[in-house]
Design an enzyme around this catalytic site. Structure first.
Site, PDB file in Angstrom:
ATOM      1  N   ILE A   1       0.851  -1.203   0.000  1.00 56.49           N
ATOM      2  CA  ILE A   1       0.000   0.000   0.000  1.00 56.49           C
ATOM      3  C   ILE A   1       0.885   1.252   0.000  1.00 56.49           C
ATOM      4  O   ILE A   1       0.640   2.205  -0.742  1.00 56.49           O
ATOM      5  CB  ILE A   1      -0.968   0.009   1.205  1.00 56.49           C
ATOM      6  CG1 ILE A   1      -1.897  -1.208   1.165  1.00 56.49           C
ATOM      7  CG2 ILE A   1      -1.795   1.303   1.233  1.00 56.49           C
ATOM      8  CD1 ILE A   1      -2.793  -1.375   2.374  1.00 56.49           C
TER       9      ILE A   1
ATOM     10  N   ILE B   1      -3.901   5.631   7.851  1.00 55.33           N
ATOM     11  CA  ILE B   1      -4.819   4.738   7.120  1.00 55.33           C
ATOM     12  C   ILE B   1      -4.563   3.278   7.501  1.00 55.33           C
ATOM     13  O   ILE B   1      -4.973   2.376   6.784  1.00 55.33           O
ATOM     14  CB  ILE B   1      -4.700   4.917   5.586  1.00 55.33           C
ATOM     15  CG1 ILE B   1      -3.247   4.738   5.102  1.00 55.33           C
ATOM     16  CG2 ILE B   1      -5.267   6.236   5.141  1.00 55.33           C
ATOM     17  CD1 ILE B   1      -3.124   4.616   3.584  1.00 55.33           C
TER      18      ILE B   1
ATOM     19  N   ARG C   1      -3.993   1.414  11.369  1.00 59.01           N
ATOM     20  CA  ARG C   1      -4.757   1.007  12.542  1.00 59.01           C
ATOM     21  C   ARG C   1      -4.689   2.112  13.592  1.00 59.01           C
ATOM     22  O   ARG C   1      -3.615   2.691  13.820  1.00 59.01           O
ATOM     23  CB  ARG C   1      -4.190  -0.282  13.150  1.00 59.01           C
ATOM     24  CG  ARG C   1      -4.472  -1.550  12.354  1.00 59.01           C
ATOM     25  CD  ARG C   1      -5.956  -1.935  12.403  1.00 59.01           C
ATOM     26  NE  ARG C   1      -6.237  -3.167  11.698  1.00 59.01           N
ATOM     27  CZ  ARG C   1      -6.576  -3.266  10.407  1.00 59.01           C
ATOM     28  NH1 ARG C   1      -6.665  -2.178   9.652  1.00 59.01           N
ATOM     29  NH2 ARG C   1      -6.834  -4.440   9.875  1.00 59.01           N
TER      30      ARG C   1
ATOM     31  N   GLU D   1     -13.492   2.042  17.432  1.00 61.00           N
ATOM     32  CA  GLU D   1     -14.233   2.448  16.226  1.00 61.00           C
ATOM     33  C   GLU D   1     -15.674   1.981  16.397  1.00 61.00           C
ATOM     34  O   GLU D   1     -15.872   0.786  16.621  1.00 61.00           O
ATOM     35  CB  GLU D   1     -13.622   1.798  14.979  1.00 61.00           C
ATOM     36  CG  GLU D   1     -12.312   2.453  14.591  1.00 61.00           C
ATOM     37  CD  GLU D   1     -11.580   1.737  13.466  1.00 61.00           C
ATOM     38  OE1 GLU D   1     -12.144   0.791  12.893  1.00 61.00           O
ATOM     39  OE2 GLU D   1     -10.443   2.112  13.178  1.00 61.00           O
TER      40      GLU D   1
ATOM     41  N   HIS E   1     -13.151   4.037   8.839  1.00 58.95           N
ATOM     42  CA  HIS E   1     -12.408   2.840   8.422  1.00 58.95           C
ATOM     43  C   HIS E   1     -12.958   2.309   7.087  1.00 58.95           C
ATOM     44  O   HIS E   1     -13.478   1.193   6.995  1.00 58.95           O
ATOM     45  CB  HIS E   1     -12.475   1.754   9.510  1.00 58.95           C
ATOM     46  CG  HIS E   1     -11.365   0.751   9.409  1.00 58.95           C
ATOM     47  ND1 HIS E   1     -10.769   0.182  10.505  1.00 58.95           N
ATOM     48  CD2 HIS E   1     -10.754   0.206   8.337  1.00 58.95           C
ATOM     49  CE1 HIS E   1      -9.830  -0.672  10.105  1.00 58.95           C
ATOM     50  NE2 HIS E   1      -9.814  -0.670   8.788  1.00 58.95           N
TER      51      HIS E   1
HETATM   52  O1  LIG Z   1      -8.437  -2.448   7.478  1.00 60.94           O
HETATM   53  C1  LIG Z   1      -8.484  -3.060   6.475  1.00 60.94           C
HETATM   54  C2  LIG Z   1      -7.671  -4.201   6.190  1.00 60.94           C
HETATM   55  O2  LIG Z   1      -7.006  -4.710   7.100  1.00 60.94           O
HETATM   56  O3  LIG Z   1      -7.685  -4.642   5.044  1.00 60.94           O
END
Ligand SMILES: O=CC(=O)O
Length: 291
Positions: free
Chosen positions: A126, A206, A208, A237, A256
């Protein structure tokens, strides 16, 4: 689900695979004991911080996830939060729809993204996709990761490795967190790290919620230690409705939704089916996660 399995002893012997949709059902030893023929657990999404991988492996059960489904939409989400925060999109929207037209006269400015420095903490798949997107915005890219990326990968996006996270924190205009939640990354960003950041910088999370010390973040945002934050994740959350983060103007919070696109959900389901079919047929899992 536990109750269901308890009441269906014959069925529980037949179950060879389960899929977990957003961390449910909870998998503990009682659950694993109740499924003696379980071979594979496939979890939606990429993070597996909700699973005790060693415990599950001790029952001879394999775990898989769906990383390919989430990496593009989560990278998009990172850039969306970065842009929204820099250009104050949420506040701007509130102004545009407000009945108080005096608002329009305010001296109201955002920050320019082009040419700004983005510090990526966690350069996995990512993180790398965020770097590809940031390159298109002519951003200067720094990154901190356990391992340095290959030279050709760094060159392709123009990313510079910071062995010390502190160096990245001190130099970045936007710091984006994209690490897995582990004991090592729990509260990775606390008071000290926030104080190292520029007072004009923005923190974007983005990955945790618990990667950031949330009390320290509240203090930093209230006292101008950093300029702003944009987070897709918090703890808990959702946040309780009286949480101090919800009262601040200089934060954007989303619920989330990093991978919440219709395409991603399809790919996730397909990948989970592939993991299950491989697991029950004794084949290598396409996306096995090792303890
Ligand atoms: O939070 C989303 C994931 O872990 O894919």
């Amino acid at each position: 689900m536990k109750e269901y399995i308890k009441n269906k002893k014959d069925l529980s012997h037949k179950i060879k695979a389960i899929y977990m949709w957003w961390h449910k059902p909870a998998v503990d030893s009682e659950f694993l004991q109740s499924l003696p023929n379980l071979k594979v657990i496939t979890s939606s999404g990429v993070g597996v911080d909700h699973l005790d991988l060693k415990l599950i492996s001790s029952f001879g059960v394999k775990v898989a996830n769906t990383p390919h489904a989430v990496s593009n939409p989560t990278a998009d989400m990172g850039m969306a939060l970065l842009l929204a925060s820099a250009r104050r999109i949420v506040e701007g929207c509130e102004i545009a729809v407000s009945s108080d037209t005096k608002y329009f006269e305010a001296d109201w400015l955002g920050e320019e993204v082009t040419g700004a420095t983005l510090g990526i903490i966690g350069m996995g798949s990512i993180g790398y996709k965020v770097a590809q997107r940031a390159k298109a915005f002519d951003m200067k890219i720094l990154y901190h990761n356990r391992n340095q990326r290959k030279q050709e990968e760094e060159q392709a996006v123009g990313a510079i490795y910071c062995k010390k996270m502190d160096d990245l924190l001190q130099q970045s205009d936007f710091v984006m967190l994209i690490v897995s939640l582990t004991p090592e990354t729990h509260k990775l960003i606390g008071k000290r790290e926030l104080e190292l950041m520029k007072p004009t910088a923005t923190l974007i999370n983005i990955c945790r919620g618990p990667v950031v010390d949330q009390d320290a973040l509240v203090h930093a945002l209230q006292n101008g230690v950093i300029k702003a934050a944009a987070v897709d994740v918090t703890y808990p959350e959702p946040l309780p409705r009286d949480h101090p983060l919800l009262k601040l103007k200089n934060i954007i919070i989303t619920p989330h939704i990093g991978s919440a696109t219709s395409k991603s959900r399809w790919v996730m389901m397909e990948n989970m089916v592939e993991n299950i079919l491989s697991g029950v047929n004794g084949l290598p899992l396409p996306n096995e996660v090792h303890p």
